[in-house]
Design a protein around this motif. Sequence first.
Motif, PDB file in Angstrom:
ATOM      1  N   ALA A 144      21.776 -24.064   1.161  1.00  0.00           N
ATOM      2  CA  ALA A 144      21.450 -25.089   2.150  1.00  0.00           C
ATOM      3  C   ALA A 144      20.885 -26.328   1.457  1.00  0.00           C
ATOM      4  O   ALA A 144      20.332 -26.254   0.348  1.00  0.00           O
ATOM      5  CB  ALA A 144      20.433 -24.544   3.147  1.00  0.00           C
ATOM      6  N   THR A 145      20.994 -27.468   2.098  1.00  0.00           N
ATOM      7  CA  THR A 145      20.409 -28.702   1.575  1.00  0.00           C
ATOM      8  C   THR A 145      18.893 -28.581   1.576  1.00  0.00           C
ATOM      9  O   THR A 145      18.295 -28.144   2.564  1.00  0.00           O
ATOM     10  CB  THR A 145      20.829 -29.902   2.442  1.00  0.00           C
ATOM     11  N   ALA A 146      18.267 -28.948   0.463  1.00  0.00           N
ATOM     12  CA  ALA A 146      16.817 -28.841   0.359  1.00  0.00           C
ATOM     13  C   ALA A 146      16.133 -29.881   1.237  1.00  0.00           C
ATOM     14  O   ALA A 146      16.649 -30.984   1.459  1.00  0.00           O
ATOM     15  CB  ALA A 146      16.376 -29.023  -1.086  1.00  0.00           C
ATOM     16  N   ALA A 147      14.967 -29.528   1.759  1.00  0.00           N
ATOM     17  CA  ALA A 147      14.171 -30.456   2.550  1.00  0.00           C
ATOM     18  C   ALA A 147      13.661 -31.591   1.668  1.00  0.00           C
ATOM     19  O   ALA A 147      13.547 -31.461   0.441  1.00  0.00           O
ATOM     20  CB  ALA A 147      13.003 -29.722   3.190  1.00  0.00           C
ATOM     21  N   GLU A 148      13.347 -32.707   2.302  1.00  0.00           N
ATOM     22  CA  GLU A 148      12.741 -33.821   1.578  1.00  0.00           C
ATOM     23  C   GLU A 148      11.312 -33.461   1.174  1.00  0.00           C
ATOM     24  O   GLU A 148      10.603 -32.769   1.909  1.00  0.00           O
ATOM     25  CB  GLU A 148      12.719 -35.070   2.458  1.00  0.00           C
ATOM     26  N   GLY A 149      10.886 -33.915   0.014  1.00  0.00           N
ATOM     27  CA  GLY A 149       9.531 -33.670  -0.452  1.00  0.00           C
ATOM     28  C   GLY A 149       9.523 -33.005  -1.811  1.00  0.00           C
ATOM     29  O   GLY A 149      10.577 -32.684  -2.373  1.00  0.00           O
ATOM     30  N   ARG A 150       8.311 -32.827  -2.345  1.00  0.00           N
ATOM     31  CA  ARG A 150       8.134 -32.131  -3.615  1.00  0.00           C
ATOM     32  C   ARG A 150       7.281 -30.895  -3.341  1.00  0.00           C
ATOM     33  O   ARG A 150       6.188 -31.006  -2.760  1.00  0.00           O
ATOM     34  CB  ARG A 150       7.474 -33.035  -4.662  1.00  0.00           C
ATOM     35  N   PHE A 151       7.768 -29.742  -3.754  1.00  0.00           N
ATOM     36  CA  PHE A 151       7.171 -28.481  -3.355  1.00  0.00           C
ATOM     37  C   PHE A 151       6.644 -27.695  -4.558  1.00  0.00           C
ATOM     38  O   PHE A 151       7.287 -27.654  -5.615  1.00  0.00           O
ATOM     39  CB  PHE A 151       8.202 -27.637  -2.603  1.00  0.00           C
ATOM     40  N   PRO A 152       5.478 -27.047  -4.406  1.00  0.00           N
ATOM     41  CA  PRO A 152       4.971 -26.166  -5.458  1.00  0.00           C
ATOM     42  C   PRO A 152       5.937 -25.008  -5.702  1.00  0.00           C
ATOM     43  O   PRO A 152       6.739 -24.648  -4.840  1.00  0.00           O
ATOM     44  CB  PRO A 152       3.640 -25.662  -4.880  1.00  0.00           C
ATOM     45  N   VAL A 153       5.798 -24.402  -6.881  1.00  0.00           N
ATOM     46  CA  VAL A 153       6.682 -23.315  -7.294  1.00  0.00           C
ATOM     47  C   VAL A 153       5.869 -22.028  -7.443  1.00  0.00           C
ATOM     48  O   VAL A 153       4.785 -22.032  -8.032  1.00  0.00           O
ATOM     49  CB  VAL A 153       7.386 -23.637  -8.626  1.00  0.00           C
ATOM     50  N   VAL A 154       6.397 -20.925  -6.920  1.00  0.00           N
ATOM     51  CA  VAL A 154       5.790 -19.600  -7.074  1.00  0.00           C
ATOM     52  C   VAL A 154       6.794 -18.693  -7.773  1.00  0.00           C
ATOM     53  O   VAL A 154       7.899 -18.479  -7.272  1.00  0.00           O
ATOM     54  CB  VAL A 154       5.391 -18.984  -5.720  1.00  0.00           C
ATOM     55  N   MET A 155       6.418 -18.164  -8.937  1.00  0.00           N
ATOM     56  CA  MET A 155       7.250 -17.213  -9.665  1.00  0.00           C
ATOM     57  C   MET A 155       6.881 -15.801  -9.201  1.00  0.00           C
ATOM     58  O   MET A 155       5.722 -15.398  -9.285  1.00  0.00           O
ATOM     59  CB  MET A 155       7.033 -17.340 -11.164  1.00  0.00           C
ATOM     60  N   PHE A 156       7.880 -15.031  -8.718  1.00  0.00           N
ATOM     61  CA  PHE A 156       7.607 -13.689  -8.206  1.00  0.00           C
ATOM     62  C   PHE A 156       8.300 -12.633  -9.053  1.00  0.00           C
ATOM     63  O   PHE A 156       9.495 -12.744  -9.347  1.00  0.00           O
ATOM     64  CB  PHE A 156       8.061 -13.543  -6.753  1.00  0.00           C
ATOM     65  N   SER A 157       7.554 -11.559  -9.405  1.00  0.00           N
ATOM     66  CA  SER A 157       8.079 -10.473 -10.225  1.00  0.00           C
ATOM     67  C   SER A 157       8.154  -9.180  -9.416  1.00  0.00           C
ATOM     68  O   SER A 157       7.146  -8.728  -8.866  1.00  0.00           O
ATOM     69  CB  SER A 157       7.181 -10.255 -11.449  1.00  0.00           C
ATOM     70  N   HIS A 158       9.335  -8.588  -9.364  1.00  0.00           N
ATOM     71  CA  HIS A 158       9.538  -7.359  -8.591  1.00  0.00           C
ATOM     72  C   HIS A 158       8.955  -6.147  -9.310  1.00  0.00           C
ATOM     73  O   HIS A 158       8.630  -6.185 -10.498  1.00  0.00           O
ATOM     74  CB  HIS A 158      11.028  -7.143  -8.319  1.00  0.00           C
ATOM     75  N   GLY A 159       8.855  -5.031  -8.580  1.00  0.00           N
ATOM     76  CA  GLY A 159       8.349  -3.784  -9.138  1.00  0.00           C
ATOM     77  C   GLY A 159       9.438  -2.968  -9.818  1.00  0.00           C
ATOM     78  O   GLY A 159      10.634  -3.309  -9.757  1.00  0.00           O
ATOM     79  N   LEU A 160       9.032  -1.892 -10.477  1.00  0.00           N
ATOM     80  CA  LEU A 160       9.955  -1.008 -11.173  1.00  0.00           C
ATOM     81  C   LEU A 160      10.937  -0.397 -10.176  1.00  0.00           C
ATOM     82  O   LEU A 160      10.545   0.165  -9.159  1.00  0.00           O
ATOM     83  CB  LEU A 160       9.178   0.097 -11.881  1.00  0.00           C
ATOM     84  N   GLY A 161      12.224  -0.543 -10.466  1.00  0.00           N
ATOM     85  CA  GLY A 161      13.252  -0.024  -9.574  1.00  0.00           C
ATOM     86  C   GLY A 161      13.513  -0.908  -8.371  1.00  0.00           C
ATOM     87  O   GLY A 161      14.216  -0.500  -7.446  1.00  0.00           O
ATOM     88  N   GLY A 162      12.973  -2.109  -8.372  1.00  0.00           N
ATOM     89  CA  GLY A 162      13.176  -3.025  -7.256  1.00  0.00           C
ATOM     90  C   GLY A 162      14.071  -4.190  -7.624  1.00  0.00           C
ATOM     91  O   GLY A 162      14.576  -4.299  -8.747  1.00  0.00           O
ATOM     92  N   ARG A 163      14.277  -5.068  -6.670  1.00  0.00           N
ATOM     93  CA  ARG A 163      15.011  -6.313  -6.857  1.00  0.00           C
ATOM     94  C   ARG A 163      14.353  -7.383  -5.980  1.00  0.00           C
ATOM     95  O   ARG A 163      13.685  -7.059  -4.995  1.00  0.00           O
ATOM     96  CB  ARG A 163      16.489  -6.162  -6.475  1.00  0.00           C
ATOM     97  N   PRO A 164      14.560  -8.649  -6.307  1.00  0.00           N
ATOM     98  CA  PRO A 164      13.936  -9.695  -5.489  1.00  0.00           C
ATOM     99  C   PRO A 164      14.238  -9.588  -4.006  1.00  0.00           C
ATOM    100  O   PRO A 164      13.355  -9.802  -3.163  1.00  0.00           O
ATOM    101  CB  PRO A 164      14.517 -10.984  -6.101  1.00  0.00           C
TER     102      PRO A 164
END
Length: 321
Positions: A94-114
């Motif tokens: 999708a087209t991104a919204a206007e603005g500048r947004f903070p970034v959050v890096m997320f790490s999944h658990g063992l045997g998981g996926r995002p």
Amino acid sequence: MRRVAPALLASALLTGSLVGCSTETRPAQSRQAPPAEPPPTATETPRVPAGTAPQRAFPVGVRQLKLTRDGRALPVTLWYPAAGEAGGAVKRSATAAEGRFPVVMFSHGLGGRPDDYATLLTRWAAAGFVVAAPTFPHTSRGADGNVLDVLNQPADVSYALTQVLALDGRAGDPLRGRLDAERVAAAGHSAGGVTTIGLFTAGRDERLDAGVVFAGTAIGVGTAFAGATAPQLFVHGELDEVVEYAAGKAAYDKVPWPKAMLSLPKGDHGRTLLSDGAALRVVSDTSVEFLRWTLYGDPAAKGRISTDATRGDIATFDDHL
């Protein structure tokens, strides 16, 4: 990263799959944390300048970013605020919204996926954050399950963060001009919680302004928290059958910065994060306000954290923010 006893890390995380958690629980006495010294009163404030977080909800877009670090495949799922009216299904590319947004890096658990965490992570994106979640080469579902590779994951996240932030200046990229490189957090669940703690200890990434640790432990990465002030939110179920509550609390107690711990008396290792429900709403609302405060610098959001955390008597909240 410094060497650790492999057996300790393996015993703590080997059964830590998000989708395969056991329903068995340990006797109550095994989950009790030993008496700990009272944590120091937090006096430092986040380094992010004061500001105001978006008050509207955004629709959410999703895309994939193919990355490789030294032969390690690291595909990254990106959820981001999209243009248009809130609501409806997540829209691919999708087209991104206007603005500048903070970034959050997320790490999944063992045997998981995002994608397992999509219910939570899309709520973060709808609140005005770009969420980037790598799929790790050895600890994701369908991989070889090498639990010791968790020790390589903080470096994976730092590499992925560099590549994600580079999109902000890349001509023609849909996220060009949309990422705020000065407002970045890390979060993760279980083995991903270990990864996240490592990003503030042995593998400190100075770009990070805050952390959110779900059912995590410091085994393998230590508790030598270092660098600039980075507030931390810990979330842990007291009936966790994989990473004992006491282990998460012990890591939390060592955090020297502003911090809080959301404890779920009836919470297990992670099924709360999988689907919508009263407990997930408390967790998501609390974490959203924490991220609004730490990454947007929104003081009003800070005032709402404890209110959301204690709503409905679902959780208790140790607040040193």
